[in-house]
Scaffold this motif. Structure first.
Motif, PDB file in Angstrom:
ATOM      1  N   ALA A  16      -6.996  -3.791 -15.486  1.00  0.00           N
ATOM      2  CA  ALA A  16      -7.096  -4.086 -14.049  1.00  0.00           C
ATOM      3  C   ALA A  16      -7.880  -3.026 -13.288  1.00  0.00           C
ATOM      4  N   ALA A  17      -8.256  -1.949 -13.971  1.00  0.00           N
ATOM      5  CA  ALA A  17      -9.036  -0.900 -13.304  1.00  0.00           C
ATOM      6  C   ALA A  17     -10.362  -1.435 -12.782  1.00  0.00           C
ATOM      7  N   TYR A  18     -10.851  -2.534 -13.375  1.00  0.00           N
ATOM      8  CA  TYR A  18     -12.117  -3.089 -12.879  1.00  0.00           C
ATOM      9  C   TYR A  18     -11.976  -3.542 -11.418  1.00  0.00           C
ATOM     10  N   THR A  22     -13.647  -3.206  -6.296  1.00  0.00           N
ATOM     11  CA  THR A  22     -13.505  -4.073  -5.114  1.00  0.00           C
ATOM     12  C   THR A  22     -12.553  -3.463  -4.111  1.00  0.00           C
ATOM     13  N   LEU A  23     -11.472  -2.843  -4.606  1.00  0.00           N
ATOM     14  CA  LEU A  23     -10.500  -2.230  -3.716  1.00  0.00           C
ATOM     15  C   LEU A  23     -11.129  -1.102  -2.896  1.00  0.00           C
ATOM     16  N   GLU A 162       4.483 -12.438 -14.890  1.00  0.00           N
ATOM     17  CA  GLU A 162       4.355 -11.306 -13.978  1.00  0.00           C
ATOM     18  C   GLU A 162       3.743 -10.102 -14.688  1.00  0.00           C
ATOM     19  N   GLY A 163       3.155  -9.231 -13.885  1.00  0.00           N
ATOM     20  CA  GLY A 163       2.554  -8.010 -14.412  1.00  0.00           C
ATOM     21  C   GLY A 163       1.104  -7.855 -13.988  1.00  0.00           C
ATOM     22  N   ARG A 164       0.527  -8.913 -13.459  1.00  0.00           N
ATOM     23  CA  ARG A 164      -0.877  -8.882 -13.021  1.00  0.00           C
ATOM     24  C   ARG A 164      -0.974  -8.091 -11.706  1.00  0.00           C
ATOM     25  N   MET A 165      -1.847  -7.099 -11.659  1.00  0.00           N
ATOM     26  CA  MET A 165      -1.970  -6.293 -10.445  1.00  0.00           C
ATOM     27  C   MET A 165      -2.334  -7.172  -9.256  1.00  0.00           C
ATOM     28  N   ALA A 166      -1.740  -6.873  -8.110  1.00  0.00           N
ATOM     29  CA  ALA A 166      -2.086  -7.589  -6.884  1.00  0.00           C
ATOM     30  C   ALA A 166      -3.588  -7.524  -6.660  1.00  0.00           C
ATOM     31  N   GLU A 167      -4.139  -8.576  -6.099  1.00  0.00           N
ATOM     32  CA  GLU A 167      -5.575  -8.606  -5.853  1.00  0.00           C
ATOM     33  C   GLU A 167      -5.951  -7.569  -4.785  1.00  0.00           C
ATOM     34  N   ILE A 171      -3.760  -6.048  -1.592  1.00  0.00           N
ATOM     35  CA  ILE A 171      -3.365  -4.643  -1.449  1.00  0.00           C
ATOM     36  C   ILE A 171      -3.771  -4.110  -0.074  1.00  0.00           C
ATOM     37  N   VAL A 172      -5.003  -4.400   0.341  1.00  0.00           N
ATOM     38  CA  VAL A 172      -5.477  -3.942   1.653  1.00  0.00           C
ATOM     39  C   VAL A 172      -4.610  -4.535   2.763  1.00  0.00           C
ATOM     40  N   ASN A 173      -4.314  -5.821   2.678  1.00  0.00           N
ATOM     41  CA  ASN A 173      -3.469  -6.464   3.693  1.00  0.00           C
ATOM     42  C   ASN A 173      -2.056  -5.901   3.683  1.00  0.00           C
TER      43      ASN A 173
END
Length: 398
Positions: A16-18, A22-23, A162-167, A171-173
């Motif tokens: 998920a570091a990719y 975007t973050l 479950e386990g997928r990092m929040a988009e 996260i920003v919201n």
């Protein structure tokens, strides 16, 4: 809510570091200053160069700079941040954070951080559900860290759950919403006036003053940072607001400022009247440019409407009205007289006799006097710091 915030982003070893690219881009777009700290494993998934380019800052992932032998000061990084976000937060790093284990730069920075820490887990379904992971998350939350819950979907292993990092957008919201709900002036509407007014003599000349608008704009920015919905009524000035969500109304004359203030006053919970409004305006404005033909020239002036006094008469019990007094003699006496006469809750006094105070300067020296005649004296400060002092008192009054 993220504009002007100093955000430390921790990136751990996870597919998920990719999403960190975007973050970072979204945080910078929101107006944040972003510094990235990576674990060594995370560099296998995304390069420091990518995150450095997007953040416009150096990226840290080692204790020491090999080329110079200097160390990356984890204490300075931890103290620098307003917010620390670890996304993705791997099971390994969360375990280290929960146990206080420091074997890389990221965990050292985490233990040095004095700010609010958020973490967005990313791992496979079985790792997420494991009792050890659940215990570590509970431990991190007990320390005051805030969990950004993972989503459910397809995982790197091919499993669904479950386990997928929040988009990154989520996260920003999440960060903006969490900050907003903690701010003291959230859901409060405040009107601020700033700058001078220009009173026309003819199409090319006017009567004005030396107000730059710096103090009023600093107050508007500070109120916005505290969560207020700010309407800024500004006279002619070159000043710009830091926050794009401040509603700015540009006016020229005292009459135009009065009209704008009356339009927004009833909807405001508080008003900070910082503008230097002209006391007099020409009784007659020439339609054409006045030619220089006479040895002497007189202009008949008439009083402008006292905006502050007008609003003071209309003020409701649940509204807070703040005025300013720029004095040259008997300063406190005149300020208190203005406070009472105009039905104010607070008056900000400054004196042109104080070096570094007054128009155009980047500094100011003020005394705050409330309706109970309590006085708070401050030394010479830059106008951003003065704005904080004034707004802190406003929060107290509201």
């Amino acid at each position: 809510m993220l504009e002007g915030k100093k955000i430390l982003l921790g990136v751990c070893g996870s597919i998920a570091a990719y999403k960190s690219a975007t973050l970072v881009r979204l945080l910078v777009k929101a107006g944040a200053n972003v510094q990235v700290v990576m674990t060594s494993d995370s560099t296998n998934f995304i390069t420091p160069l990518t995150l450095s380019t997007l953040s416009k800052n150096p990226v840290y992932h080692e204790y020491f700079k090999a080329e110079t032998g200097e160390w990356n000061n984890h204490v300075e990084l931890g103290l620098w941040a307003d917010i620390m976000v670890i996304a993705p937060a791997s099971a390994n790093t969360m375990a280290k954070m929960a146990g206080g284990l420091v074997d890389n730069l990221l965990t050292a920075v985490y233990l040095s951080a004095k700010c609010q820490v958020y973490f967005a887990p990313a791992m496979d379904l079985d790792m997420w559900k494991h009792n050890a992971t659940r215990d570590n998350i509970s431990q991190l939350q007990s320390f005051g860290n805030i969990l950004i819950p993972p989503g459910s979907g397809e995982l790197a292993s091919g499993l669904h759950g479950e386990g997928r990092m929040a988009e990154p957008e989520e996260i920003v919201n999440f960060l903006a919403d969490d900050i907003r709900k903690k701010l003291p002036l959230v859901n409060k509407r405040v009107m601020v006036t700033a700058g001078p007014t220009y009173e026309a003599i003819d199409p090319v000349r006017f009567i004005g003053n030396h107000s730059s608008g710096k103090m009023g704009f600093a107050i508007a920015d500070e109120l916005a940072s505290l969560g207020a919905s700010v309407t800024l009524v500004a006279g002619p000035t070159a000043q710009k607001s830091k926050y794009h969500n401040i509603k700015r109304i540009d006016i020229t004359s005292a009459a135009e400022m009065l009209e704008a203030c009356l339009q927004h006053f009833n909807q405001s919970d508080a008003c900070v009247m910082c503008a230097a409004v002209a006391d007099y305006t020409p009784a007659h404005v020439a339609e054409q440019k006045i030619k220089k033909t006479e040895e002497q020239f007189s202009i008949e002036l008439k009083k402008t409407t006292d905006i502050l006094k007008t609003l003071g008469k209309q003020k409701r019990n649940n509204q807070v009205l703040v005025g300013f007094a720029l004095e040259t003699n008997n300063e406190e006496e005149h300020a208190i007289e203005k406070l009472k006469k105009k039905n104010l809750d607070l008056i900000v006094l400054n004196s042109l006799n104080d070096s570094g105070a007054g128009f155009k300067s980047d500094t100011n020296k003020v005394t705050l006097i409330d309706s109970q005649l309590n006085k708070t004296h401050f030394g010479l400060k830059n106008k951003t710091e003065v704005a904080r002092d004034i707004c802190a008192k406003l929060v107290e009054l509201m």
